[in-house]
Design a protein around this motif. Structure first.
Motif, short mmCIF file in Angstrom:
data_model
loop_
_atom_site.label_atom_id
_atom_site.label_comp_id
_atom_site.label_asym_id
_atom_site.label_seq_id
_atom_site.Cartn_x
_atom_site.Cartn_y
_atom_site.Cartn_z
N PRO A 1 -5.68 -0.49 11.62
CA PRO A 1 -4.26 -0.48 11.93
C PRO A 1 -3.68 0.89 12.23
O PRO A 1 -2.81 1.01 13.10
N HIS B 1 -4.91 7.52 4.81
CA HIS B 1 -5.95 6.53 5.07
C HIS B 1 -7.34 7.16 4.93
O HIS B 1 -8.26 6.54 4.37
N GLN C 1 -5.56 -5.84 8.34
CA GLN C 1 -4.55 -4.91 7.87
C GLN C 1 -3.41 -4.81 8.88
O GLN C 1 -3.45 -5.41 9.95
N SER C 2 -2.41 -3.99 8.54
CA SER C 2 -1.29 -3.78 9.46
C SER C 2 -0.66 -2.43 9.22
O SER C 2 -0.91 -1.77 8.21
N GLU D 1 -8.18 -4.62 12.11
CA GLU D 1 -9.09 -4.00 11.15
C GLU D 1 -8.98 -2.48 11.17
O GLU D 1 -9.54 -1.81 10.30
N THR E 1 1.41 1.44 5.97
CA THR E 1 0.22 0.66 6.27
C THR E 1 -0.24 -0.06 5.01
O THR E 1 0.01 0.40 3.89
N THR E 2 -0.90 -1.21 5.19
CA THR E 2 -1.38 -2.02 4.07
C THR E 2 -2.54 -2.91 4.49
O THR E 2 -2.75 -3.13 5.68
N ARG E 3 -3.26 -3.44 3.50
CA ARG E 3 -4.35 -4.37 3.78
C ARG E 3 -3.87 -5.82 3.72
O ARG E 3 -4.48 -6.67 3.09
N LEU E 4 -2.79 -6.08 4.40
CA LEU E 4 -2.26 -7.42 4.64
C LEU E 4 -1.65 -7.43 6.04
O LEU E 4 -1.24 -6.38 6.53
N ASP F 1 -5.68 2.04 0.81
CA ASP F 1 -5.67 0.81 0.03
C ASP F 1 -7.08 0.51 -0.46
O ASP F 1 -8.04 0.52 0.31
N THR G 1 0.75 -1.24 0.00
CA THR G 1 0.00 0.00 0.00
C THR G 1 0.79 1.30 0.00
O THR G 1 1.36 1.64 -1.01
N THR H 1 -10.88 -3.29 -0.25
CA THR H 1 -11.77 -3.29 0.91
C THR H 1 -12.27 -4.69 1.26
O THR H 1 -12.85 -4.88 2.34
#
Length: 233
Positions: A204, A159, A172-173, A202, A27-30, A164, A2, A167
């Protein structure tokens, strides 16, 4: 991976000695982005993302320690990387900046660079994420708050603009690293040397801020306890 921001901030300590702070936030959606993307030391900060090659970050920091300029170090690593078209790589050192987005990164992707920072992202809702992250940092650059807090604010701004776009991935992390050229061994609770991660959440970025604030509070509680113990001896 991201979006992320790398920053350097020169400053002068109480003795008049010139130093630099370096920071990176992502930050990312993993899950577990902190194990892959952000790298920082007293020599600079680097973020590797998109189709991640962790060695670009590790070796990038090592090359900076060897005295290479960030643009030379990271360009050399990309030139030797067969996956270059799928990489995003950016960073800062004491003097320069470098930012690269390969043409096979996944839309929306892009980057920005200012005098003391770089921002890059991929799989974003649009360019406004990069713009907001950069603008948030610029609005508070060299501000009164610690760099760590201002990096979190930059992530929050990106964000809030969409971040990212995946959805359908709720877990996320986020991660944050700050280092300084100043010797802080006698100040182990200094926010100028901090390494924080939210590995699976959810929310992060909000959790990263809470983790940061709890860290400062915990450090203050511990310092007060041990000061009281010393006085009672």
């Amino acid at each position: 991976m991201t979006f992320s921001i790398c920053v350097r901030e020169p400053y002068t300590d109480e003795d008049g000695t010139r130093h630099h702070r370096f920071g990176v936030a992502v930050t990312t959606r993993l899950p577990c982005v902190g194990t892959l993307c952000p790298f920082a030391s007293e020599h600079g900060a680097v973020a590797t993302q998109s189709l991640v090659n962790v060695e670009l970050g590790r070796k990038g920091i090592d090359y900076l320690a060897d005295g290479l300029a960030v643009e030379d170090a990271l360009e050399a690593l990309l030139n030797a990387d067969e996956g270059r078209p799928q990489r995003q790589l950016h960073g800062v050192d004491t003097d320069g900046t470098f930012v690269f987005s390969g043409d096979e990164c996944r839309d929306w992707y892009g980057h920005a660079a200012g005098e003391n920072y770089t921002v890059a992202g991929n799989l974003l809702t649009g360019p406004e994420v990069i713009d907001a992250t950069a603008a948030a940092y610029e609005s508070n650059a060299f501000g009164d708050d610690p760099l760590a807090a201002r990096l979190i604010e930059a992530l929050e701004a990106g964000h809030e603009e969409g971040g990212d776009k995946r959805t359908d991935l709720p877990i996320q992390s986020a991660a944050l690293l700050v280092e300084t050229t100043e010797d802080v061994e006698d100040e182990p609770t200094s926010p100028d040397s901090i390494d924080l991660r939210v590995d699976a959440s959810e929310t992060p970025v909000a959790d990263l801020r809470e983790t940061y604030e709890l860290t400062l509070s915990g450090w203050a509680d511990a310092a007060a306890k041990y000061e009281d113990d010393a006085e009672s001896e």
